[in-house]
Design a protein around this motif. Structure first.
Motif, PDB file in Angstrom:
ATOM      1  N   ILE A 136      19.308  12.939  58.691  1.00 19.45           N
ATOM      2  CA  ILE A 136      20.655  12.615  59.160  1.00 19.45           C
ATOM      3  C   ILE A 136      21.449  13.909  59.335  1.00 19.45           C
ATOM      4  N   THR A 137      21.312  14.813  58.356  1.00 18.86           N
ATOM      5  CA  THR A 137      21.999  16.100  58.391  1.00 18.86           C
ATOM      6  C   THR A 137      21.123  17.177  57.765  1.00 18.86           C
ATOM      7  N   SER A 138      21.473  18.420  58.035  1.00 18.32           N
ATOM      8  CA  SER A 138      20.867  19.555  57.322  1.00 18.32           C
ATOM      9  C   SER A 138      21.854  20.712  57.317  1.00 18.32           C
ATOM     10  N   GLY A 139      22.154  21.220  56.133  1.00 21.42           N
ATOM     11  CA  GLY A 139      22.966  22.415  56.042  1.00 21.42           C
ATOM     12  C   GLY A 139      22.189  23.634  56.523  1.00 21.42           C
ATOM     13  N   VAL A 140      22.933  24.652  56.927  1.00 22.07           N
ATOM     14  CA  VAL A 140      22.325  25.913  57.362  1.00 22.07           C
ATOM     15  C   VAL A 140      22.689  26.976  56.333  1.00 22.07           C
ATOM     16  N   CYS A 141      21.682  27.506  55.651  1.00 24.96           N
ATOM     17  CA  CYS A 141      21.863  28.453  54.559  1.00 24.96           C
ATOM     18  C   CYS A 141      21.538  29.869  55.031  1.00 24.96           C
ATOM     19  N   HIS A 142      22.135  30.867  54.373  1.00 25.82           N
ATOM     20  CA  HIS A 142      21.826  32.258  54.710  1.00 25.82           C
ATOM     21  C   HIS A 142      20.348  32.563  54.468  1.00 25.82           C
ATOM     22  N   THR A 143      19.733  31.835  53.538  1.00 22.38           N
ATOM     23  CA  THR A 143      18.303  32.000  53.299  1.00 22.38           C
ATOM     24  C   THR A 143      17.496  31.656  54.554  1.00 22.38           C
TER      25      THR A 143
ATOM     26  N   THR B 202      30.256  20.648  61.828  1.00 21.71           N
ATOM     27  CA  THR B 202      28.969  20.125  62.289  1.00 21.71           C
ATOM     28  C   THR B 202      28.588  20.712  63.642  1.00 21.71           C
ATOM     29  N   ARG B 203      27.288  20.863  63.825  1.00 21.17           N
ATOM     30  CA  ARG B 203      26.731  21.374  65.084  1.00 21.17           C
ATOM     31  C   ARG B 203      25.465  20.589  65.418  1.00 21.17           C
ATOM     32  N   ARG B 204      24.986  20.794  66.628  1.00 16.59           N
ATOM     33  CA  ARG B 204      23.723  20.195  67.058  1.00 16.59           C
ATOM     34  C   ARG B 204      22.562  21.133  66.728  1.00 16.59           C
ATOM     35  N   LEU B 205      21.372  20.553  66.662  1.00 17.31           N
ATOM     36  CA  LEU B 205      20.181  21.362  66.367  1.00 17.31           C
ATOM     37  C   LEU B 205      19.978  22.452  67.418  1.00 17.31           C
ATOM     38  N   ASP B 206      20.273  22.145  68.683  1.00 15.77           N
ATOM     39  CA  ASP B 206      20.036  23.132  69.733  1.00 15.77           C
ATOM     40  C   ASP B 206      21.045  24.279  69.727  1.00 15.77           C
ATOM     41  N   GLU B 207      22.002  24.237  68.796  1.00 18.23           N
ATOM     42  CA  GLU B 207      22.964  25.321  68.638  1.00 18.23           C
ATOM     43  C   GLU B 207      22.587  26.272  67.508  1.00 18.23           C
ATOM     44  N   ILE B 208      21.392  26.119  66.943  1.00 17.40           N
ATOM     45  CA  ILE B 208      21.026  26.865  65.740  1.00 17.40           C
ATOM     46  C   ILE B 208      21.087  28.374  65.937  1.00 17.40           C
ATOM     47  N   ASN B 209      20.691  28.877  67.090  1.00 14.67           N
ATOM     48  CA  ASN B 209      20.720  30.328  67.303  1.00 14.67           C
ATOM     49  C   ASN B 209      22.145  30.861  67.365  1.00 14.67           C
ATOM     50  N   THR B 210      23.059  30.062  67.909  1.00 11.32           N
ATOM     51  CA  THR B 210      24.478  30.435  67.908  1.00 11.32           C
ATOM     52  C   THR B 210      25.021  30.458  66.491  1.00 11.32           C
ATOM     53  N   VAL B 211      24.608  29.478  65.693  1.00 13.78           N
ATOM     54  CA  VAL B 211      25.039  29.424  64.291  1.00 13.78           C
ATOM     55  C   VAL B 211      24.561  30.659  63.543  1.00 13.78           C
ATOM     56  N   PHE B 212      23.313  31.045  63.736  1.00 12.46           N
ATOM     57  CA  PHE B 212      22.780  32.238  63.082  1.00 12.46           C
ATOM     58  C   PHE B 212      23.554  33.488  63.506  1.00 12.46           C
ATOM     59  N   ASP B 213      23.904  33.583  64.771  1.00 12.44           N
ATOM     60  CA  ASP B 213      24.667  34.732  65.243  1.00 12.44           C
ATOM     61  C   ASP B 213      26.040  34.773  64.581  1.00 12.44           C
ATOM     62  N   GLU B 214      26.693  33.636  64.471  1.00 11.13           N
ATOM     63  CA  GLU B 214      27.993  33.562  63.790  1.00 11.13           C
ATOM     64  C   GLU B 214      27.850  33.922  62.317  1.00 11.13           C
ATOM     65  N   MET B 215      26.756  33.503  61.712  1.00  7.86           N
ATOM     66  CA  MET B 215      26.501  33.814  60.306  1.00  7.86           C
ATOM     67  C   MET B 215      26.345  35.317  60.104  1.00  7.86           C
ATOM     68  N   LYS B 216      25.600  35.964  61.001  1.00 10.73           N
ATOM     69  CA  LYS B 216      25.397  37.409  60.915  1.00 10.73           C
ATOM     70  C   LYS B 216      26.719  38.169  60.964  1.00 10.73           C
TER      71      LYS B 216
ATOM     72  N   ARG C 109      30.500  26.059  55.349  1.00 13.61           N
ATOM     73  CA  ARG C 109      29.093  25.780  55.670  1.00 13.61           C
ATOM     74  C   ARG C 109      28.980  25.046  57.000  1.00 13.61           C
ATOM     75  N   VAL C 110      27.993  25.431  57.802  1.00  9.65           N
ATOM     76  CA  VAL C 110      27.662  24.687  59.003  1.00  9.65           C
ATOM     77  C   VAL C 110      26.584  23.668  58.655  1.00  9.65           C
ATOM     78  N   VAL C 111      26.754  22.437  59.138  1.00  5.90           N
ATOM     79  CA  VAL C 111      25.794  21.364  58.905  1.00  5.90           C
ATOM     80  C   VAL C 111      25.332  20.812  60.248  1.00  5.90           C
ATOM     81  N   ILE C 112      24.020  20.785  60.437  1.00  9.67           N
ATOM     82  CA  ILE C 112      23.444  20.162  61.628  1.00  9.67           C
ATOM     83  C   ILE C 112      23.486  18.654  61.452  1.00  9.67           C
ATOM     84  N   LYS C 113      23.988  17.970  62.485  1.00  8.21           N
ATOM     85  CA  LYS C 113      24.054  16.516  62.450  1.00  8.21           C
ATOM     86  C   LYS C 113      23.091  15.971  63.489  1.00  8.21           C
ATOM     87  N   TYR C 114      22.144  15.142  63.038  1.00  5.27           N
ATOM     88  CA  TYR C 114      21.140  14.595  63.951  1.00  5.27           C
ATOM     89  C   TYR C 114      21.618  13.272  64.549  1.00  5.27           C
TER      90      TYR C 114
END
Length: 337
Positions: free
Chosen positions: A33-40, A311-325, A332-337
């Motif tokens: 349903i969801t997944s958080g995005v961690c710095h790990t 919340t973000r979509r799964l296909d935005e994961i690379n943008t999320v990582f860039d923002e994290m950097k 916290r950003v959470v992916i919502k399926y």
């Protein structure tokens, strides 16, 4: 199923169709349903830790979803249960660490989204023994970060041994730190937040920090010593910049305890003289046990912990990582399926 896959270290994740996994013995298949995005997860994707995962793999270890299939002997779970994944995907259960309630130190542990595929996909596998039972009435978006960020800082704060009424510094107010402020307050500590960004300190204030210190504008050690009259009993470092680790020594009172949660590359710049003279304890703390998880979940269930999430979509994961950097994420950003 759709999943975000690390195909090569340092490259963008590839969102593509992969096979839905089949649960093996003692495992359950979970529809996310969801997944958080961690710095790990970012460290996993860049492969910048000494122990590296093996591409291709699916990161993620803050997944929340519904059990839709069970493998043989997947005891304690049933179809329809709402469960979560964790960094500690499983441990051997038989070594000296597992037998003495230190399963997080098990040398044969399996880590979610690192040594086994994780929650950056529409389905994931969990070990039934280690799957986290999500409390009834939980918001799947809000509770997702508790599965890693929450339990990690909760255990780290316990490791500081700071008591109610004593000062505790949270250094680094990101995905972990903003939740650490809330746990520290709920545990009765007086909280000082340290960061280099005004917006992060504003977030810390919102979540209960009494004092906020911008390390870009003033010496945090001097500021903490002055505000507390001798330093903090506990210092929890969740920051991802090595300088924060050296600053922790100056922020601690004599006899205090410093706990490291953050895992930046580089060495710890320690003054041996100051460590000995002040009688400091320095500890590393890695996530938490299943009991720590249950306790951290109970704080959330009582309504005293409320992660700041977007919340973000799964296909935005690379943008999320860039923002994290670049430190552009509040909470916290959470992916919502």
């Amino acid at each position: 199923m759709k999943a975000a896959v690390v195909t090569e270290f340092g490259k963008d994740l590839v969102v593509k169709d992969v096979e839905i996994p089949t649960p093996g013995k003692g495992q359950a298949l979970v529809k996310l349903i969801t997944s958080g995005v961690c710095h790990t997860d970012l460290h996993a994707a860049t492969g910048d830790w000494p122990v590296k995962p093996s591409p291709p793999f699916i990161p993620g270890h803050e997944g929340v979803g519904e059990v839709v299939a069970l493998g043989e002997h997947a005891e304690g779970l049933k179809i329809g249960d709402l469960v979560g994944s964790a960094w500690l995907w499983s441990a051997c259960g038989d070594c000296r660490f597992c037998r003495t309630s230190w399963e997080t130190l098990c040398e044969n542990q399996v880590n979610g989204g690192y040594s086994v595929d994780g929650s950056f996909g529409q389905y994931m596998l969990v070990d039934a023994r280690f799957a986290v039972k999500i409390p009834e009435g939980s918001d799947p978006v809000e509770i997702s970060p508790i599965l890693c960020a929450g339990v990690t800082v909760y255990k780290g704060l316990k490791m500081t041994e700071a008591r109610p009424g004593q000062w505790c510094v949270i250094s680094g107010i990101g995905g972990l730190g903003h939740i650490a402020v809330q746990y520290a307050k709920a545990m009765g500590m007086r909280v000082i937040a340290v960061d280099v960004a005004h917006d992060k300190l504003t977030l810390a204030k919102k979540h209960g920090a009494e004092i906020v210190i911008n390390a870009m504008n003033e010496d945090p050690a001097a500021a903490v010593q002055k505000a507390t009259g001798g330093g903090a009993s506990g210092v929890l470092v969740t920051a991802v910049h090595p300088s924060a680790f050296g600053q922790a020594i100056g922020m601690a009172r004599r006899g205090g305890t410093i706990v490291f949660n953050g895992l930046p590359p580089g060495e710890f710049p320690a003054s041996i003289f100051e460590l000995v003279l002040k009688g400091l304890t320095v500890r590393g703390s890695i996530v938490g046990t299943r009991q720590d998880m249950a306790e951290s979940m109970e704080f959330y269930s009582r309504g005293v912990i409320k992660p700041t999430v977007s919340t973000r979509r799964l296909d935005e994961i690379n943008t999320v990582f860039d923002e994290m950097k670049h430190g552009k994420i509040d909470g916290r950003v959470v992916i919502k399926y």
